[in-house]
Write an enzyme that holds these catalytic residues in place. Structure first.
Site, mmCIF file in Angstrom:
data_model
loop_
_atom_site.group_PDB
_atom_site.id
_atom_site.type_symbol
_atom_site.label_atom_id
_atom_site.label_comp_id
_atom_site.label_asym_id
_atom_site.label_seq_id
_atom_site.Cartn_x
_atom_site.Cartn_y
_atom_site.Cartn_z
ATOM 1 C CG ASP A 149 -2.083 -0.921 1.114
ATOM 2 O OD1 ASP A 149 -2.562 -1.120 -0.014
ATOM 3 O OD2 ASP A 149 -2.519 -1.472 2.143
ATOM 4 C CD GLU A 154 2.887 -6.840 0.708
ATOM 5 O OE1 GLU A 154 2.210 -6.947 -0.334
ATOM 6 O OE2 GLU A 154 2.704 -5.939 1.546
ATOM 7 C CD GLU A 171 1.010 -6.281 -5.115
ATOM 8 O OE1 GLU A 171 1.948 -6.605 -4.352
ATOM 9 O OE2 GLU A 171 -0.167 -6.188 -4.726
#
Length: 379
Positions: free
Chosen positions: A283, A311, A342
């Protein structure tokens, strides 16, 4: 006397290997161009898969089939659809199901006696069952809602002007919309809760060795405590701390052996043997991630401390079952976050090193994200 007609025979000219090669190239080029056109048509209408899937979830088709315990006809499915003002339109239902069968979301069996086709579940459609612990149905509804689709239409604008796609679409950022719109807030929370349960289950099954040696664990950005409570339930020797912003912690239910602590990860993180962060760092931009990691390093012991980062790791040439989704989730971050992304392993390595974690290993678990286990530097 017989008349003899002399026929002239002209030798057939053989095509040279050079000409034959050219013709082959032309045929291959035509086939490649046709394949290219077909792919553009497919991508142009790839949203049709999402919409058919969404309608199946809204109509609870998987739940209806599952409740019968056997494969059933379209008429049986239609008769169980709730909320119809008139009798359901079976023709429309049949056309939606035809695509979903082709996509292997459902199966269809044609009885030899000529009876009505029978529809059944697949491993895919079992993930659409609403009342199961492991379900993606709320996420399908969330991600395909017009509110969350709208920012995707702003990508070209973001390239030209910069800025946040969600804000361009709605005039405010996603967290502002969740706090001011109860309906959107429920849709959003239900979607995230469903994926959280799926990933939590994968952590517990795929990271047993990593969890069994931990004495105390703080979940940074832990929300209302879902992940840490499941970890402590499976490993009762762990002293668990759920850490999030104070207003989030106020809504957290009481769990045995879990302490809820309100605070700000950019200022200080509670001390523990290990820190876990699930879908937190994606985020944030790199500078913010480095600040968070530096605070994690302060919170854990240098000797045997570790940070467990759950993640996506984007793999440029990856061929695993989830690797394609890494690229899609990165675009999802453009659509829905305020600067998140990402990362590839190279990108993770960079922020880990700058945050004080030059040693790490990546562990695959049976889910979309991986676990990055990072160890603090001595200095």
């Amino acid at each position: 006397m017989m008349n003899c007609h002399h026929q002239k025979y002209f030798p057939i000219e053989k095509m040279s290997s050079q000409e034959s090669g050219r013709e082959k190239e032309i045929i291959e080029l035509d086939e490649a161009r046709l394949q290219g056109q077909a792919e553009i048509w497919r991508y142009m209408f790839s949203f049709a898969d999402s919409m058919a899937l969404k309608s199946a979830v809204e109509l609870r088709i998987a739940d209806i089939i599952h409740s019968h315990g056997v494969a059933i006809t379209l008429s049986q499915i239609a008769s169980c659809i709730n909320g119809c003002l008139t009798s359901p339109d079976i023709t429309t239902l049949a056309r939606i199901m035809r695509l979903l069968v082709r996509r292997k979301i459902f199966t269809v069996h044609h009885p030899l006696d000529g009876g009505d086709p029978l529809y059944d579940l697949t491993h895919s459609s079992r993930w659409l069952l609403h009342d199961f612990e492991q379900t993606l149905a709320p996420m399908v509804l969330m991600e395909n809602h017009p509110w969350l689709i709208a920012p995707w239409h702003c990508f070209s604008q973001c390239v030209k002007e910069g800025g946040i796609a969600f804000k361009k679409a709605h005039g405010r950022e996603i967290w502002d919309l969740t706090s001011g719109n109860p309906e959107f807030n429920k849709l959003f929370n239900d979607g995230l809760a469903s994926t959280s349960k799926v990933v939590t289950s994968a952590i517990l099954s795929g990271y047993k060795q990593g969890l069994s040696s931990i004495e105390s664990l703080v979940d940074v950005g832990g929300g209302i405590g879902g992940l840490i409570s499941e970890i402590v339930k499976a490993y009762p020797h762990i002293k668990g701390v759920n850490f999030d912003l104070p207003h989030v912690i106020l809504a957290a239910p009481a769990y045995n052996e879990i302490s809820h602590v309100g605070g700000d990860m950019f200022h200080v993180i509670p001390n523990a043997n290990a820190v876990i962060m699930k879908w937190v760092l994606h985020d944030w931009g790199d500078e913010d991630c480095i600040k968070i990691l530096k605070n994690c390093r302060k919170a854990i012991p240098r000797e045997n401390g570790k940070v467990i980062i759950v993640e996506v790791v984007v793999k440029a040439e990856g061929s695993g079952v989830f690797d394609d989704m890494g690229f899609i989730f990165d675009l999802l971050m453009i659509a829905h976050s305020s600067g998140g992304k990402e990362r590839t392993e190279v990108e993770w390595k960079k922020i880990l090193e700058e945050g004080g974690f030059s040693r790490y290993k990546i562990i695959d678990i049976p889910a979309l994200p991986s676990i990055i286990e990072a160890y603090p530097d001595d200095q």
